[in-house]
Design a protein around this motif. Structure first.
Motif, PDB file in Angstrom:
ATOM      1  N   ASN A  66      25.943 -38.481 -23.360  1.00 40.49           N
ATOM      2  CA  ASN A  66      26.406 -38.808 -22.020  1.00 40.49           C
ATOM      3  C   ASN A  66      27.887 -38.484 -21.855  1.00 40.49           C
ATOM      4  O   ASN A  66      28.632 -38.385 -22.835  1.00 40.49           O
ATOM      5  CB  ASN A  66      26.210 -40.296 -21.736  1.00 40.49           C
ATOM      6  CG  ASN A  66      24.752 -40.698 -21.663  1.00 40.49           C
ATOM      7  OD1 ASN A  66      23.868 -39.859 -21.509  1.00 40.49           O
ATOM      8  ND2 ASN A  66      24.487 -41.991 -21.773  1.00 40.49           N
ATOM      9  N   ASP A  94      20.240 -37.014 -24.425  1.00 44.25           N
ATOM     10  CA  ASP A  94      21.341 -36.154 -24.859  1.00 44.25           C
ATOM     11  C   ASP A  94      22.661 -36.902 -24.683  1.00 44.25           C
ATOM     12  O   ASP A  94      22.712 -37.928 -23.991  1.00 44.25           O
ATOM     13  CB  ASP A  94      21.360 -34.863 -24.027  1.00 44.25           C
ATOM     14  CG  ASP A  94      20.392 -33.813 -24.543  1.00 44.25           C
ATOM     15  OD1 ASP A  94      19.740 -34.060 -25.582  1.00 44.25           O
ATOM     16  OD2 ASP A  94      20.281 -32.742 -23.913  1.00 44.25           O
ATOM     17  N   GLN A 148      31.248 -33.129 -23.802  1.00 44.91           N
ATOM     18  CA  GLN A 148      29.996 -32.410 -24.050  1.00 44.91           C
ATOM     19  C   GLN A 148      30.197 -31.390 -25.185  1.00 44.91           C
ATOM     20  O   GLN A 148      31.304 -31.158 -25.650  1.00 44.91           O
ATOM     21  CB  GLN A 148      29.443 -31.739 -22.797  1.00 44.91           C
ATOM     22  CG  GLN A 148      29.037 -32.713 -21.701  1.00 44.91           C
ATOM     23  CD  GLN A 148      27.709 -33.414 -21.981  1.00 44.91           C
ATOM     24  OE1 GLN A 148      26.749 -32.816 -22.430  1.00 44.91           O
ATOM     25  NE2 GLN A 148      27.671 -34.707 -21.669  1.00 44.91           N
ATOM     26  N   PHE A 197      27.118 -39.678 -16.422  1.00 41.87           N
ATOM     27  CA  PHE A 197      26.325 -38.459 -16.487  1.00 41.87           C
ATOM     28  C   PHE A 197      25.411 -38.595 -17.696  1.00 41.87           C
ATOM     29  O   PHE A 197      25.886 -38.711 -18.829  1.00 41.87           O
ATOM     30  CB  PHE A 197      27.259 -37.246 -16.639  1.00 41.87           C
ATOM     31  CG  PHE A 197      26.542 -35.937 -16.837  1.00 41.87           C
ATOM     32  CD1 PHE A 197      26.237 -35.123 -15.760  1.00 41.87           C
ATOM     33  CD2 PHE A 197      26.180 -35.508 -18.111  1.00 41.87           C
ATOM     34  CE1 PHE A 197      25.583 -33.909 -15.941  1.00 41.87           C
ATOM     35  CE2 PHE A 197      25.530 -34.297 -18.308  1.00 41.87           C
ATOM     36  CZ  PHE A 197      25.226 -33.496 -17.218  1.00 41.87           C
ATOM     37  N   THR A 198      24.088 -38.633 -17.461  1.00 38.71           N
ATOM     38  CA  THR A 198      23.122 -38.840 -18.542  1.00 38.71           C
ATOM     39  C   THR A 198      22.078 -37.733 -18.527  1.00 38.71           C
ATOM     40  O   THR A 198      21.885 -37.060 -17.519  1.00 38.71           O
ATOM     41  CB  THR A 198      22.428 -40.209 -18.425  1.00 38.71           C
ATOM     42  OG1 THR A 198      21.618 -40.235 -17.240  1.00 38.71           O
ATOM     43  CG2 THR A 198      23.447 -41.344 -18.346  1.00 38.71           C
ATOM     44  N   ALA A 199      21.404 -37.559 -19.679  1.00 36.12           N
ATOM     45  CA  ALA A 199      20.449 -36.447 -19.782  1.00 36.12           C
ATOM     46  C   ALA A 199      19.341 -36.759 -20.782  1.00 36.12           C
ATOM     47  O   ALA A 199      19.216 -36.107 -21.812  1.00 36.12           O
ATOM     48  CB  ALA A 199      21.175 -35.161 -20.175  1.00 36.12           C
ATOM     49  N   CYS A 211      28.903 -32.120 -11.106  1.00 34.60           N
ATOM     50  CA  CYS A 211      28.618 -33.462 -10.579  1.00 34.60           C
ATOM     51  C   CYS A 211      29.884 -34.118 -10.034  1.00 34.60           C
ATOM     52  O   CYS A 211      29.867 -34.764  -8.978  1.00 34.60           O
ATOM     53  CB  CYS A 211      27.999 -34.332 -11.670  1.00 34.60           C
ATOM     54  SG  CYS A 211      26.305 -33.891 -12.105  1.00 34.60           S
ATOM     55  N   THR A 245      19.103 -34.065 -15.950  1.00 37.19           N
ATOM     56  CA  THR A 245      20.352 -34.827 -15.897  1.00 37.19           C
ATOM     57  C   THR A 245      20.347 -35.793 -14.719  1.00 37.19           C
ATOM     58  O   THR A 245      19.661 -35.577 -13.708  1.00 37.19           O
ATOM     59  CB  THR A 245      21.562 -33.891 -15.781  1.00 37.19           C
ATOM     60  OG1 THR A 245      21.457 -33.123 -14.580  1.00 37.19           O
ATOM     61  CG2 THR A 245      21.631 -32.951 -16.982  1.00 37.19           C
ATOM     62  N   SER A 246      21.111 -36.863 -14.872  1.00 36.28           N
ATOM     63  CA  SER A 246      21.303 -37.844 -13.803  1.00 36.28           C
ATOM     64  C   SER A 246      22.790 -38.135 -13.674  1.00 36.28           C
ATOM     65  O   SER A 246      23.537 -38.049 -14.654  1.00 36.28           O
ATOM     66  CB  SER A 246      20.553 -39.144 -14.124  1.00 36.28           C
ATOM     67  OG  SER A 246      19.170 -38.916 -14.242  1.00 36.28           O
ATOM     68  N   LYS A 263      16.723 -30.818 -20.623  1.00 41.30           N
ATOM     69  CA  LYS A 263      16.664 -32.221 -20.221  1.00 41.30           C
ATOM     70  C   LYS A 263      17.107 -32.380 -18.764  1.00 41.30           C
ATOM     71  O   LYS A 263      18.006 -31.681 -18.292  1.00 41.30           O
ATOM     72  CB  LYS A 263      17.570 -33.063 -21.121  1.00 41.30           C
ATOM     73  CG  LYS A 263      17.278 -32.925 -22.609  1.00 41.30           C
ATOM     74  CD  LYS A 263      15.867 -33.333 -22.972  1.00 41.30           C
ATOM     75  CE  LYS A 263      15.639 -33.215 -24.470  1.00 41.30           C
ATOM     76  NZ  LYS A 263      14.250 -33.494 -24.855  1.00 41.30           N
ATOM     77  N   LYS A 273      28.281 -28.595 -16.186  1.00 38.77           N
ATOM     78  CA  LYS A 273      27.310 -29.425 -15.475  1.00 38.77           C
ATOM     79  C   LYS A 273      27.950 -30.748 -15.056  1.00 38.77           C
ATOM     80  O   LYS A 273      27.686 -31.262 -13.954  1.00 38.77           O
ATOM     81  CB  LYS A 273      26.088 -29.688 -16.357  1.00 38.77           C
ATOM     82  CG  LYS A 273      25.247 -28.456 -16.643  1.00 38.77           C
ATOM     83  CD  LYS A 273      23.965 -28.821 -17.382  1.00 38.77           C
ATOM     84  CE  LYS A 273      23.075 -27.618 -17.582  1.00 38.77           C
ATOM     85  NZ  LYS A 273      21.784 -27.973 -18.208  1.00 38.77           N
TER      86      LYS A 273
END
Length: 315
Positions: free
Chosen positions: A35, A33, A51, A28-30, A63, A16-17, A14, A59
């Motif tokens: 957050n 998936d 996570q 943190f989003t994916a 960030c 990620t943002s 996925k 990851k």
């Protein structure tokens, strides 16, 4: 052909943002998936949700390091689910915070949940060999507590039962931003397999009462401005649309499979394009069926119970 169990067939990576949702606040989003959230104070950093594995946690840490070099001092876990908590060891040795009820659920069902979720989400548990064991809090609270990251105040509280009995939310008053965990989702199905349908709407009312400018939801994109209210109401609709048809079937003595068909008739037209919708629906229906028949305390999901339920409802 039988459907792949839960998300066993979802093996694609996925994107990620990392989205700023307030000054020093990030989501943190994916792509559906789980957050995580980041709260930067003047002296240190608080992470919301660890996570599923140390691999995924790194990851998030990468960030964080792109925006600050301050130490990570606190990790808040909004509930006990394995996909949220088992990456905790990657953050070093922060203060790990959970509600009393969430910790009690680790005691009651933490290992069973880990075993169950491992089979449901194999992609999320890549690198699971690094997980040292169940994640335990170093600090718990009953209703609310406050942490100061220097001058930045962070309020952690239990708004009510929803996704689990021990859900916590995190409020940053200087920015009017909230981290809700899985109480609120955005274009992602709510997982209700350990939930409390009758209470969820009231808990959403508590969240909405803060009038947050932004929310980092449990899954889905960060919410800013008008999307906050839209996501809260979409979550409310999802939960009610799942429970009501199942409750009608249960009231007349219908079967679990009939309840599944009734839930699909209502939910498919509205939510079938939501992330993890097909994954969640059987677990949601099973829990709604139990609650409608008076079982207030959700039954423990085990790997064996997962497989049995999936076969019964997919056959």
């Amino acid at each position: 052909m039988a459907k792949a169990f839960a998300s066993a067939g979802d093996l694609s990576e996925k994107k990620t943002s990392f989205t700023e949702i307030g000054e020093g606040l990030y989501a943190f989003t994916a792509q559906g998936d789980p957050n995580s959230g980041v709260i930067i104070g003047d002296e240190s950093v608080m992470i919301v949700e660890a996570q599923a594995t140390p691999r995924l946690a790194r990851k998030v840490i990468d960030c964080v390091r792109s925006v600050t070099d301050k130490p990570i001092s606190h990790l808040v876990l909004t509930h006990y689910h394995a996909v949220r908590v088992l990456g905790a060891s990657a953050y070093g040795a922060p203060q790990i915070i959970m509600s009393d009820t969430a910790r009690a659920m680790v005691v009651e069902r933490g290992q069973e949940d880990w075993d169950s979720e491992f089979a449901r989400f194999p992609r999320l548990f890549q690198g699971h060999e690094e997980i040292p064991g169940l994640t335990w809090p170093t600090t718990t609270f009953s209703e609310a507590m406050t942490v100061y990251l220097g001058n930045r105040r962070v309020d952690i509280f239990t708004p009510g039962r929803a996704h689990t009995a021990g859900d916590a939310a995190i409020w940053v008053p200087d920015a009017e931003v909230m981290f809700t965990g899985d109480i609120v989702e955005y274009h992602s199905a709510c997982y209700c397999g350990d939930g409390h349908f009758a209470d969820w709407g009231d808990t959403l009312d508590v969240i909405a009462g803060f009038k947050p400018r932004a929310i980092a939801p449990g899954r889905g994109d960060a919410l800013i401005g008008e999307t906050v209210g839209l996501a809260i109401e979409s979550t409310r609709d999802f939960v009610q649309s799942t429970f009501d048809p199942v409750a009608r079937v249960a009231a007349r003595g219908g079967s679990l499979k009939e309840a599944m068909a009734a839930a699909r008739a209502t939910c498919d037209p509205k939510f079938s394009d939501f992330a993890i919708y097909e994954h969640c629906l059987p677990f949601n229906v099973a829990r709604a069926y139990d609650e409608a028949r008076g079982l207030d305390h959700p039954r423990i999901w085990t790997a064996a119970r997962d497989a049995e339920m999936w076969a019964a409802l997919q056959g």
